[in-house]
Scaffold this active site. Structure first.
Site, PDB file in Angstrom:
ATOM      1  N   ARG A  66      -3.499   5.371   1.306  1.00  0.00           N
ATOM      2  CA  ARG A  66      -2.193   5.503   0.889  1.00  0.00           C
ATOM      3  C   ARG A  66      -1.462   6.708   1.190  1.00  0.00           C
ATOM      4  O   ARG A  66      -1.883   7.812   0.671  1.00  0.00           O
ATOM      5  CB  ARG A  66      -2.053   5.096  -0.668  1.00  0.00           C
ATOM      6  CG  ARG A  66      -0.451   5.256  -1.231  1.00  0.00           C
ATOM      7  CD  ARG A  66      -0.481   4.902  -2.487  1.00  0.00           C
ATOM      8  NE  ARG A  66       0.644   5.388  -3.286  1.00  0.00           N
ATOM      9  CZ  ARG A  66       0.947   6.140  -4.236  1.00  0.00           C
ATOM     10  NH1 ARG A  66      -0.220   7.007  -4.502  1.00  0.00           N
ATOM     11  NH2 ARG A  66       2.108   6.484  -4.601  1.00  0.00           N
ATOM     12  N   ARG A 111      16.107  10.965 -11.817  1.00  0.00           N
ATOM     13  CA  ARG A 111      15.526  12.146 -12.674  1.00  0.00           C
ATOM     14  C   ARG A 111      16.731  13.031 -13.085  1.00  0.00           C
ATOM     15  O   ARG A 111      17.743  13.059 -12.631  1.00  0.00           O
ATOM     16  CB  ARG A 111      14.587  12.974 -11.372  1.00  0.00           C
ATOM     17  CG  ARG A 111      13.810  12.208 -10.633  1.00  0.00           C
ATOM     18  CD  ARG A 111      13.005  12.750  -9.729  1.00  0.00           C
ATOM     19  NE  ARG A 111      12.222  12.077  -9.063  1.00  0.00           N
ATOM     20  CZ  ARG A 111      10.915  11.786  -9.158  1.00  0.00           C
ATOM     21  NH1 ARG A 111      10.442  12.066 -10.252  1.00  0.00           N
ATOM     22  NH2 ARG A 111      10.071  10.977  -8.271  1.00  0.00           N
ATOM     23  N   LYS A 162       6.629  -3.156  -4.853  1.00  0.00           N
ATOM     24  CA  LYS A 162       6.125  -2.504  -6.312  1.00  0.00           C
ATOM     25  C   LYS A 162       6.706  -3.135  -7.431  1.00  0.00           C
ATOM     26  O   LYS A 162       7.813  -2.800  -7.436  1.00  0.00           O
ATOM     27  CB  LYS A 162       6.271  -0.999  -6.039  1.00  0.00           C
ATOM     28  CG  LYS A 162       5.159  -0.482  -5.056  1.00  0.00           C
ATOM     29  CD  LYS A 162       5.422   1.092  -4.671  1.00  0.00           C
ATOM     30  CE  LYS A 162       5.277   1.858  -5.989  1.00  0.00           C
ATOM     31  NZ  LYS A 162       5.392   3.580  -5.366  1.00  0.00           N
ATOM     32  N   THR A 186      -2.134   2.414 -10.872  1.00  0.00           N
ATOM     33  CA  THR A 186      -1.838   3.479 -11.999  1.00  0.00           C
ATOM     34  C   THR A 186      -2.906   3.733 -13.143  1.00  0.00           C
ATOM     35  O   THR A 186      -3.366   2.663 -13.918  1.00  0.00           O
ATOM     36  CB  THR A 186      -0.522   3.052 -12.690  1.00  0.00           C
ATOM     37  OG1 THR A 186       0.253   2.673 -11.795  1.00  0.00           O
ATOM     38  CG2 THR A 186       0.242   4.131 -13.452  1.00  0.00           C
TER      39      THR A 186
END
Length: 477
Positions: free
Chosen positions: A34, A75, A224, A282
């Site tokens: 990845r 963010r 995802k 994860t």
């Protein structure tokens, strides 16, 4: 060649970018590498992709490359001191118009739409849910909040809204640029961050196909699943994708930690039922970032994903920045193999009440059923696109599936399919010659030997995509 069915995805980073380390990790069991497009420049990714291809060649394995897009940056901005300590009960302002660095009273936003996405009563989770802010009021560009759960908040930490509902588009201008880079290095898979619906995935596919046209390349698309909004739309997202990633980090923050394990099981089951691939990701071996052995809980977590039927388990910071990237891959491979040995095969139950309207799919299922009941040594699919091997891989069978293809792109894409070992073979256009070549290929690799039985599928005429229409049971002389 390892007899492990579950594939391992490893993230490339400073800890794993040395050619020797990368080669050792591939030899230890990495099937997909990845590239995280949240970090680094275009040239960095191109250089790393070349490193992967070279290391795979030296190791004698075919490895897929997955380009993981950053997605929208939801963010906070930066702080004057780099970080602040938020105390429970204090007020804190998230200000989309603020240009100066933040302090203990408030901070600017990378995501300017936040004031339009929230209202009084909403709950915001920052830094992966470690900090909880309750929204008191929205005034113009300012979101006024009270700190419900405090802690240290540093520069550019992520923001989630409990229950989902942030309108940020899945594909940003940066992602569109990154897709061009990913296509120039012929990434086998592109992972799309934060898709909300099928439209997000369809748009990503269009962009990939346009950018890939000059390289004659079409990647597989992985959605995802990390937004609350994606859950009710799982089936439509699956239909528009080649696979999904159970991205447990952001998803857990939006839907709550306790909800994730059952969702993971449901997603894996659904993906398999829809003939799609699924990656579980994860914190799988998180403690191995700093320790040479995993915790018992991590071992159980990886094993459970394998027993649920995931195609692949993924490593993130463990291999990108951890102290023990190689040991982590070795441990993960051992856990997968042990879990697979304990799996229960229920092929007969799988086929009860099933009907197939496609000849190629029927042949694929027939090969599985026959090989299982005859105790065959291998199942072999001569395949151009890899779809026969994909269908076979959706069912648990403790017989390795060897997919022989003439296309490097198909071979690499199949590197992610559970229990499929993709091999490159120049097949003849004549059926009998091709079948003889396939057997000699298997013998040469010590996959079969005299007396062994194997099942083989192919299509007539040879080389026509979607043309698998023949199943043959062979005994090796």
């Amino acid at each position: 060649m390892p007899r492990r069915a579950t594939k391992i995805v490893a993230t490339l980073g400073p800890a794993s970018s040395a050619p020797e380390m990368l080669e050792a990790m591939i030899r230890a069991g990495v099937n997909v590498v990845r590239l995280n497009f949240s970090h680094g420049k275009a040239q960095d990714h191109i250089d790393r992709a070349n490193l992967v291809r070279e290391a795979a060649q030296r190791a004698g394995r075919e490895v897929a490359i997955m380009a993981d897009l950053q997605g929208p940056k939801i963010r906070v901005g930066k702080f004057a001191e780099g970080k602040v300590m938020l105390e429970p009960g204090a007020t804190f302002v998230l200000d989309a118009s603020r240009a100066e660095p933040g302090d203990v009273h408030g901070v600017g936003l990378d995501y300017k739409e936040l004031p339009r996405d929230v209202k009084a009563g909403d709950v915001l989770l920052l830094n992966d849910g470690l900090i909880v802010l309750a929204v008191d009021a929205v005034r113009g560009e300012q979101v006024h909040t009270t700190v419900r759960q405090g802690g240290e908040l540093s520069n550019n930490k992520g923001i989630n809204k409990q229950g989902g509902g942030l309108t940020a588009p899945a594909l940003t201008a940066k992602d569109m640029e990154d897709i061009r880079t990913a296509m120039s290095l012929c990434a086998d898979y592109v992972a799309v961050s934060f898709p909300k619906n099928a439209t997000d995935m369809e748009m990503a596919r269009q962009l990939c196909n346009v950018a890939g046209a000059e390289h004659r390349h079409k990647p597989g698309l992985i959605a995802k699943i990390e937004r609350a909004e994606a859950i009710p739309r799982l089936e439509e997202i699956l239909a528009a994708s080649d696979g999904i990633m159970v991205a447990r980090g952001d998803l857990a923050v939006e839907v709550g930690n306790a909800t994730v394990p059952a969702l993971q099981k449901r997603m894996i089951k659904l993906a398999r039922a829809h003939d799609k691939v699924v990656i579980t990701a994860t914190q799988m071996m998180e403690s191995m970032i700093t320790h040479p052995v995993p915790t018992r809980a991590e071992v159980s977590d990886v094993a459970n994903a394998v027993l649920d039927g995931t195609d692949a388990v993924m490593l993130s910071a463990e291999t990108a920045a951890g102290k023990f990237p190689l040991e982590t891959v070795q441990e993960m491979a051992k856990i997968c193999e042990a879990a697979e040995r304990a799996e229960h095969v229920e092929l007969d139950a799988d086929f009860m009440g099933q009907t197939f309207d496609r000849i190629d799919q029927t042949i694929a299922m027939g090969a599985l059923f026959t090989a299982h009941h005859m105790g065959a040594k291998a199942i072999v699919a001569l395949t151009e696109s890899g779809s026969t091997a994909l269908w076979m891989s959706r069912h648990r069978v403790h017989i390795p599936i060897y997919a022989l293809t003439t296309k490097v792109s198909s071979q690499r894409r199949m590197a992610l399919y559970r229990n499929v070992r993709p091999l490159l073979m120049d097949t003849a256009t004549d059926r009998d010659t091709a079948l003889a070549q396939a057997e000699s290929h298997l013998k040469h690799r010590n996959i079969v030997s005299a007396g062994d039985v194997y099942a083989i599928t192919c299509g007539e005429p040879m080389g026509a995509p979607g043309g698998t229409n023949m199943l043959k049971i062979c005994r090796v002389d």
